[in-house]
Design a protein around this motif. Structure first.
Motif, PDB file in Angstrom:
ATOM      1  N   ARG A  28      18.753 -16.679  21.216  1.00  0.00           N
ATOM      2  CA  ARG A  28      17.496 -16.023  21.584  1.00  0.00           C
ATOM      3  C   ARG A  28      16.321 -16.661  20.853  1.00  0.00           C
ATOM      4  O   ARG A  28      15.254 -16.871  21.439  1.00  0.00           O
ATOM      5  N   GLU A  29      16.527 -17.013  19.594  1.00  0.00           N
ATOM      6  CA  GLU A  29      15.454 -17.615  18.798  1.00  0.00           C
ATOM      7  C   GLU A  29      15.053 -18.982  19.359  1.00  0.00           C
ATOM      8  O   GLU A  29      13.871 -19.313  19.424  1.00  0.00           O
ATOM      9  N   ALA A  32      13.122 -18.453  22.497  1.00  0.00           N
ATOM     10  CA  ALA A  32      11.796 -17.893  22.242  1.00  0.00           C
ATOM     11  C   ALA A  32      10.765 -18.963  21.893  1.00  0.00           C
ATOM     12  O   ALA A  32       9.567 -18.731  22.039  1.00  0.00           O
ATOM     13  N   LYS A  36       8.150 -16.968  25.855  1.00  0.00           N
ATOM     14  CA  LYS A  36       7.725 -15.771  25.133  1.00  0.00           C
ATOM     15  C   LYS A  36       8.454 -14.514  25.598  1.00  0.00           C
ATOM     16  O   LYS A  36       8.705 -13.619  24.805  1.00  0.00           O
ATOM     17  N   ASN A  39      11.422 -12.344  23.864  1.00  0.00           N
ATOM     18  CA  ASN A  39      11.229 -11.411  22.750  1.00  0.00           C
ATOM     19  C   ASN A  39      11.268  -9.957  23.203  1.00  0.00           C
ATOM     20  O   ASN A  39      11.460  -9.067  22.387  1.00  0.00           O
ATOM     21  N   SER A  40      11.105  -9.710  24.495  1.00  0.00           N
ATOM     22  CA  SER A  40      11.138  -8.351  25.037  1.00  0.00           C
ATOM     23  C   SER A  40      12.544  -7.920  25.440  1.00  0.00           C
ATOM     24  O   SER A  40      12.726  -6.800  25.912  1.00  0.00           O
TER      25      SER A  40
END
Length: 123
Positions: A28-29, A32, A36, A39-40
């Motif tokens: 996920r990082e 990201a 963007k 992050n949700s």
């Protein structure tokens, strides 16, 4: 027209496979850094989206290519169209407006496949 639909199916399947594969293969990082919107979402949700995209890619090609239950090809195209509606909403919420154009384009390709394969150019 049949050849055109095959070309569109292959291109859309490749896009979905790459998009889904990247969501499954990267953390996920890492995602990201370029997207963007991740992050949700939880890591599980991101993996779920990736799996749906990979399954959609397989559904666009395998049933038609093997002749086994080819009705799943236009059903997969409808699935891609629904995914793109969700993607457009997600990108709009994240204010990633240029990505909405990509979502709309992929939506249009999926609708053309569904129309052609359910309609006059069914298998």
């Amino acid at each position: 027209m049949n050849v055109f639909l095959w070309v569109v199916q292959i291109l859309l399947a490749l896009v979905m496979l790459v998009a889904g594969g990247s969501k499954l293969a990267q953390s996920r990082e890492k995602l990201a850094e370029t997207m963007k919107w991740v992050n949700s979402f939880t890591p599980g949700q991101i993996r779920g989206i990736g799996m749906l995209e990979v399954l959609a890619a397989l559904g666009l090609l395998l049933p038609a290519a093997t002749g086994i239950a080819p009705v799943w090809t236009p059903i997969a195209a409808i699935g891609v169209a629904l995914l793109m509606i969700g993607a457009a909403i997600t990108h709009a919420r994240a204010r990633e407006l240029p990505n909405i154009a990509v979502d709309v384009g992929l939506f249009a390709l999926a609708v053309v496949i569904a129309w052609g394969r359910f309609g006059p150019y069914a298998f």
